[in-house]
Structure formats: structure tokens, C-alpha cells
Design an enzyme around this catalytic site. Structure first.
Site, PDB file in Angstrom:
ATOM      1  N   LYS A 183     -10.118  -3.594  22.762  1.00 21.47           N
ATOM      2  CA  LYS A 183     -11.103  -2.922  21.901  1.00 21.47           C
ATOM      3  C   LYS A 183     -11.493  -1.575  22.492  1.00 21.47           C
ATOM      4  O   LYS A 183     -11.692  -0.607  21.776  1.00 21.47           O
ATOM      5  CB  LYS A 183     -12.338  -3.799  21.731  1.00 21.47           C
ATOM      6  CG  LYS A 183     -13.229  -3.304  20.640  1.00 21.47           C
ATOM      7  CD  LYS A 183     -14.639  -3.761  20.808  1.00 21.47           C
ATOM      8  CE  LYS A 183     -15.561  -2.605  20.593  1.00 21.47           C
ATOM      9  NZ  LYS A 183     -16.502  -2.403  21.652  1.00 21.47           N
ATOM     10  N   HIS A 188     -15.313 -11.508  25.887  1.00 18.98           N
ATOM     11  CA  HIS A 188     -15.342 -11.678  27.350  1.00 18.98           C
ATOM     12  C   HIS A 188     -14.820 -13.059  27.729  1.00 18.98           C
ATOM     13  O   HIS A 188     -14.095 -13.209  28.718  1.00 18.98           O
ATOM     14  CB  HIS A 188     -16.775 -11.538  27.874  1.00 18.98           C
ATOM     15  CG  HIS A 188     -17.398 -10.198  27.656  1.00 18.98           C
ATOM     16  ND1 HIS A 188     -18.438  -9.998  26.782  1.00 18.98           N
ATOM     17  CD2 HIS A 188     -17.127  -8.984  28.205  1.00 18.98           C
ATOM     18  CE1 HIS A 188     -18.806  -8.723  26.813  1.00 18.98           C
ATOM     19  NE2 HIS A 188     -18.013  -8.075  27.658  1.00 18.98           N
ATOM     20  N   LEU A 214     -22.435 -11.341  27.350  1.00 19.43           N
ATOM     21  CA  LEU A 214     -21.062 -11.821  27.168  1.00 19.43           C
ATOM     22  C   LEU A 214     -20.891 -12.509  25.815  1.00 19.43           C
ATOM     23  O   LEU A 214     -21.768 -13.223  25.347  1.00 19.43           O
ATOM     24  CB  LEU A 214     -20.692 -12.790  28.294  1.00 19.43           C
ATOM     25  CG  LEU A 214     -20.870 -12.244  29.724  1.00 19.43           C
ATOM     26  CD1 LEU A 214     -20.459 -13.297  30.746  1.00 19.43           C
ATOM     27  CD2 LEU A 214     -20.083 -10.956  29.947  1.00 19.43           C
TER      28      LEU A 214
END
Ligand code: PAF
Length: 284
Positions: free
Chosen positions: A149, A37, A33
Site C-alpha cells: 500500500k 499489519h 495495527l
């Protein structure tokens, strides 16, 4: 710091879900992460009573020559981030909990996955849709949080959720970038120091092309493609996988740019494949 409950088994998650009170937000991840995130978790925590984060490096979405074995798995750091950001539950299943012996079903969203990463990584989006559907059936969230993304992934999951009447709201959140523009990705850590210097060139080239579209001077996708190649090769040693102009919802290629589009790109630096995308709205 709030406590986070960690479940490794579907049965534990199911018992928790049966008792959960209030709205549930869900952030599916493959771990490793980063701040991208963290932004998804923060948004979910802000908009829901409870947030579930899953960490599962999904073998079904990796091709045979891809990086499943070396995909980073910094479990303790991931757990600490979920705790820090206020997630209620961390679901961290073993592969056998998701894919029991003789598992033989798969989910394919037709059309949206035909181009871009779908073409470069055959079977990848079948693996993504299958695991995300399974996770959604288990977590039963009110809202699902995905990053822009992975624009094609987000479009595929949005379509699957609508087609299959899953009743979950899909929230697509902006790409989080380093100060120099590089989109955050768990795979950035594969880059050497030299490659890391060059890596922001991918986003720079996309932005320059998006500006070209916005001025209204370039309407032809082929011309934008040439411009992209020129910008990217000025910061070699890139190996282009694809560049294209896509409809943001259907992810079909667009030839004449007369409506908002998404510029899509993937390219290798050494053995590391980076993807990125940028919105481009032509002046009509
Ligand atoms: O974007 C990812 O990390 C993965 O593709 C996802 C959505 C968690 C499915 O494995």
C-alpha cells in the site's frame, strides 16, 4: 498463546538480539495495527524463527500541519494482536530512545522520493528512511516486511537497504483491503460514516485506469490521468492530491506506458488523506 517480550529500551533489545538464535523477521509499524499489519506479522512468523514488531509513532516523518498529535495509539489492542499472531518481541520505544538529545543525522534516498508523496509531504521520507535505518541497525533482521500500500515507501527502503549493503531481504506484501476495496490504513478510522462510503472510490478509479492500460488502448499517462479524474469526480467530494504513473522500482514518472507501471494516487476526503496504488501491465 505464545508469549511476547516487550522492550522499551534499545539496550534491552540489543541484549535480546545478541542471544537470539535463528532467523529474525522484522515488521516496523506506527501502531494502530489492523489486518494489513497482521498479514505482515503472519508472513514473518511463517518465514522466520523469530519476529520482531516495532511500534513507534515517528515524529520525524510528520509535517508540522499533520496528524502526529491525534495519530491513534491503542497500545493494549496492538500488544494483543502481536501476541495472537506469534511475534516474539515487541519493541515499543519512547521518542527519546530513538532520538536522544542533540540527535542531528538524517538519511535521504535521492531520486526515489522526488515525486508523489515525496512532493506532497516534504521531509516525510527523510523521516521514514532515518527511523527505518536506525531500527534495522538495532533489530538486525534477516528479512524486513513492508506493505505494498505504501509503494513509494517500500521502493525507498528497498533502495536504501541495497545502497547501504544492509544485507536484509526486503519482502513487500500485497495490500490488504476491505471487501469493498478500500485499502486498510490506520487513518481510515478518521473517516466519517459518509466518507467511509465514498472511500472505496479511490481504488475503483485506480482499477478502472489499470484496466485501460491493460487493454493496450491507452498508452499515454496524460490520458490515463484524465480518465482517473473523471472516475474519481463521479464519486465526489474528493480533493485530489496527486495521480501519476510511476516506474515501480525508481518511482520516476512514466509518460509512455510501454512496460509494467504502478498507478499512484492520493486524495483527501474531508481532512483525511488516503493513498493507494495499483499495478498496470500494458499488453505489448
Ligand atoms: O509505514 C509505517 O508505518 C511507517 O512509515 C514506518 C515504516 C513504520 C516507519 O515509521
Amino acid at each position: 498463546m505464545a508469549g511476547v517480550q516487550i522492550f522499551k529500551k534499545n539496550s534491552e533489545l540489543r541484549d535480546w538480539r545478541l542471544k537470539a538464535v535463528g532467523s529474525v523477521g522484522f515488521v516496523p509499524t506506527m501502531g494502530a495495527l489492523h489486518a494489513g499489519h497482521a498479514a505482515l506479522i503472519e508472513r514473518s512468523v511463517a518465514e522466520n524463527d523469530l519476529t520482531v514488531v516495532s511500534v513507534f509513532v515517528n515524529p520525524m516523518q510528520f509535517g508540522p500541519a499533520e496528524d502526529l498529535g491525534r495519530y491513534p495509539r491503542p497500545w493494549e489492542k496492538d500488544e494483543a494482536l502481536c501476541r495472537l499472531k506469534g511475534a516474539a518481541t515487541l519493541y515499543w520505544p519512547e521518542p527519546s530512545d530513538i532520538y536522544p538529545p542533540f540527535f542531528s543525522s538524517q538519511v535521504e534516498v535521492l531520486g526515489v522520493g522526488d515525486h508523489w508523496c515525496g512532493r506532497s509531504r516534504p521531509g516525510h521520507f527523510i523521516g521514514v528512511s532515518t527511523v527505518v535505518l536506525k531500527l534495522l541497525m538495532r533489530v538486525k533482521p534477516n528479512r524486513l516486511y513492508l506493505g505494498q500500500k505504501d509503494a513509494q515507501q517500500a521502493a525507498i527502503i528497498t533502495k536504501m537497504v541495497a545502497d547501504l549493503d544492509l544485507g536484509t531481504e526486503v519482502v513487500v506484501c500485497p495490500t490488504v483491503r476491505e471487501l469493498d476495496g478500500l485499502a486498510l490504513s490506520s487513518r481510515n478510522q478518521y473517516l466519517t460514516a459518509k466518507e467511509r462510503e465514498i472511500a472505496p472510490g479511490l481504488h475503483r478509479a485506480l482499477r478502472l485506469c489499470a484496466k485501460g492500460v491493460q487493454t493496450g488502448l491507452i498508452k499515454d499517462s496524460k490520458a490515463i490521468g484524465q480518465l482517473f479524474q473523471e472516475h474519481l469526480s463521479s464519486s465526489s467530494p474528493w480533493r485530489l492530491d496527486y495521480f501519476g504513473v510511476a516506474d515501480p522500482v525508481t518511482m520516476q514518472p512514466v509518460e509512455l506506458i510501454d512496460k509494467p507501471v504502478r498507478l499512484m494516487a492520493a486524495a483527501f476526503l474531508g481532512t483525511t488523506r488516503l493513498i493507494d496504488n495499483e499495478a498496470a501491465n500494458p499488453r505489448i
